[in-house]
Design a protein around this motif. Structure first.
Motif, mmCIF file in Angstrom:
data_model
loop_
_atom_site.group_PDB
_atom_site.id
_atom_site.type_symbol
_atom_site.label_atom_id
_atom_site.label_comp_id
_atom_site.label_asym_id
_atom_site.label_seq_id
_atom_site.Cartn_x
_atom_site.Cartn_y
_atom_site.Cartn_z
ATOM 1 N N GLN A 1 0.869 -1.171 0.000
ATOM 2 C CA GLN A 1 0.000 0.000 0.000
ATOM 3 C C GLN A 1 0.906 1.220 0.000
ATOM 4 O OE1 GLN A 1 -2.033 -0.512 3.683
ATOM 5 N NE2 GLN A 1 -3.435 -2.046 2.890
ATOM 6 N N THR A 2 0.515 2.251 -0.726
ATOM 7 C CA THR A 2 1.339 3.455 -0.767
ATOM 8 C C THR A 2 0.623 4.607 -0.082
ATOM 9 O OG1 THR A 2 0.423 4.031 -2.917
ATOM 10 C CG2 THR A 2 2.491 2.823 -2.919
ATOM 11 N N GLY A 3 1.423 5.543 0.404
ATOM 12 C CA GLY A 3 0.908 6.795 0.953
ATOM 13 C C GLY A 3 -0.008 6.637 2.136
ATOM 14 N N GLY A 4 -0.898 7.593 2.273
ATOM 15 C CA GLY A 4 -1.828 7.577 3.387
ATOM 16 C C GLY A 4 -1.257 8.293 4.598
ATOM 17 N N GLU A 5 -2.069 8.407 5.628
ATOM 18 C CA GLU A 5 -1.670 9.109 6.846
ATOM 19 C C GLU A 5 -0.441 8.495 7.498
ATOM 20 O OE1 GLU A 5 -4.305 9.822 10.332
ATOM 21 O OE2 GLU A 5 -5.584 10.691 8.780
ATOM 22 N N ARG A 6 -0.414 7.188 7.563
ATOM 23 C CA ARG A 6 0.686 6.495 8.234
ATOM 24 C C ARG A 6 1.737 6.009 7.244
ATOM 25 N NH1 ARG A 6 -2.981 2.429 11.268
ATOM 26 N NH2 ARG A 6 -1.390 1.096 10.408
ATOM 27 N N GLY A 7 1.683 6.473 6.027
ATOM 28 C CA GLY A 7 2.641 6.017 5.017
ATOM 29 C C GLY A 7 2.193 4.710 4.411
ATOM 30 N N GLY A 8 3.068 4.108 3.650
ATOM 31 C CA GLY A 8 2.739 2.849 2.987
ATOM 32 C C GLY A 8 2.902 1.676 3.921
ATOM 33 N N GLY A 9 2.873 0.514 3.355
ATOM 34 C CA GLY A 9 3.038 -0.692 4.144
ATOM 35 C C GLY A 9 3.034 -1.907 3.249
ATOM 36 N N ALA A 10 3.308 -3.035 3.845
ATOM 37 C CA ALA A 10 3.333 -4.297 3.112
ATOM 38 C C ALA A 10 2.700 -5.377 3.976
ATOM 39 C CB ALA A 10 4.757 -4.678 2.745
ATOM 40 N N LEU A 11 1.958 -6.245 3.331
ATOM 41 C CA LEU A 11 1.299 -7.356 4.012
ATOM 42 C C LEU A 11 1.630 -8.658 3.299
ATOM 43 C CD1 LEU A 11 -2.292 -5.855 4.396
ATOM 44 C CD2 LEU A 11 -0.586 -6.110 6.207
ATOM 45 N N ILE A 12 1.779 -9.702 4.073
ATOM 46 C CA ILE A 12 1.928 -11.042 3.503
ATOM 47 C C ILE A 12 0.516 -11.548 3.224
ATOM 48 C CG2 ILE A 12 2.769 -13.388 3.890
ATOM 49 C CD1 ILE A 12 4.980 -11.242 3.658
ATOM 50 N N THR A 13 0.276 -11.944 2.006
ATOM 51 C CA THR A 13 -1.043 -12.427 1.588
ATOM 52 C C THR A 13 -1.248 -13.874 2.048
ATOM 53 O OG1 THR A 13 -0.228 -13.313 -0.492
ATOM 54 C CG2 THR A 13 -0.896 -10.978 -0.483
ATOM 55 N N PRO A 14 -2.465 -14.392 1.936
ATOM 56 C CA PRO A 14 -2.673 -15.819 2.227
ATOM 57 C C PRO A 14 -1.755 -16.719 1.383
ATOM 58 C CG PRO A 14 -4.777 -14.704 2.182
ATOM 59 C CD PRO A 14 -3.741 -13.702 1.711
ATOM 60 N N GLU A 15 -1.518 -16.338 0.128
ATOM 61 C CA GLU A 15 -0.591 -17.108 -0.725
ATOM 62 C C GLU A 15 0.825 -17.067 -0.137
ATOM 63 O OE1 GLU A 15 0.590 -19.166 -4.448
ATOM 64 O OE2 GLU A 15 -1.185 -19.066 -3.203
ATOM 65 N N GLY A 16 1.221 -15.912 0.343
ATOM 66 C CA GLY A 16 2.536 -15.776 0.965
ATOM 67 C C GLY A 16 2.657 -16.623 2.219
ATOM 68 N N LYS A 17 1.615 -16.619 3.039
ATOM 69 C CA LYS A 17 1.630 -17.438 4.264
ATOM 70 C C LYS A 17 1.692 -18.920 3.919
ATOM 71 C CE LYS A 17 -0.543 -13.929 7.026
ATOM 72 N NZ LYS A 17 -1.532 -13.531 7.976
ATOM 73 N N ARG A 18 0.999 -19.287 2.853
ATOM 74 C CA ARG A 18 1.038 -20.699 2.403
ATOM 75 C C ARG A 18 2.453 -21.096 2.026
ATOM 76 N NH1 ARG A 18 0.385 -24.052 -2.106
ATOM 77 N NH2 ARG A 18 0.559 -22.380 -3.630
ATOM 78 N N TRP A 19 3.153 -20.220 1.281
ATOM 79 C CA TRP A 19 4.526 -20.522 0.874
ATOM 80 C C TRP A 19 5.491 -20.501 2.052
ATOM 81 C CZ3 TRP A 19 5.971 -23.209 -2.989
ATOM 82 C CH2 TRP A 19 5.195 -23.242 -4.144
ATOM 83 N N ILE A 20 5.287 -19.604 2.998
ATOM 84 C CA ILE A 20 6.117 -19.589 4.210
ATOM 85 C C ILE A 20 5.994 -20.931 4.912
ATOM 86 C CG2 ILE A 20 6.282 -18.648 6.556
ATOM 87 C CD1 ILE A 20 5.609 -15.866 5.315
ATOM 88 N N ASN A 21 4.771 -21.397 5.109
ATOM 89 C CA ASN A 21 4.552 -22.674 5.799
ATOM 90 C C ASN A 21 5.119 -23.848 5.016
ATOM 91 O OD1 ASN A 21 3.295 -21.460 8.002
ATOM 92 N ND2 ASN A 21 1.279 -21.588 7.056
#
Length: 111
Positions: free
Chosen positions: A68-88
């Motif tokens: 996510q870009t911009g916004g009040e608190r700045g951007g950010g990044a999230l691990i998606t369900p697909e990402g969590k699946r690959w981590i596991n």
């Protein structure tokens, strides 16, 4: 002198997809919510981290990291369900690989 089996394991598609370094990057993104903070914590440039994430996202069935870009608190990044699946999946593979390494190392004896 004691000998041991050692090595690393990674998952490949058309190019390298997942290994211990990418796993750590994803885990740090999950903890911090930030690609920049994750990269910094690993002593990695933001560009390198971004390139690895793009590679993961391009090869996976669906994105592994969502940004996510911009916004009040700045951007950010999230691990998606697909990402969590690959981590596991990779963590389970790494556990089996380490068990294999230990088993094979136990067979190396000096006579």
């Amino acid at each position: 002198m004691a000998f041991k089996v050692n090595g690393r394991i990674w998952i490949e598609g058309e190019e390298r997809f997942m290994g211990i370094g990418r796993l750590e990057l994803l885990q740090r993104i999950e903890q911090t919510g930030s690609i920049s903070a994750a990269a910094k914590g690993m002593g990695m440039s933001y560009k390198r981290a971004w390139d690895l994430i793009q590679s993961l996202n391009n090869q996976a069935a669906s994105p592994v990291v969502s940004t996510q870009t911009g916004g009040e608190r700045g951007g950010g990044a999230l691990i998606t369900p697909e990402g969590k699946r690959w981590i596991n999946l990779y963590m389970e593979l790494q556990e089996r690989f380490q068990a294999f390494v230990e088993q094979e190392s136990s067979k190396l004896t000096l006579e």
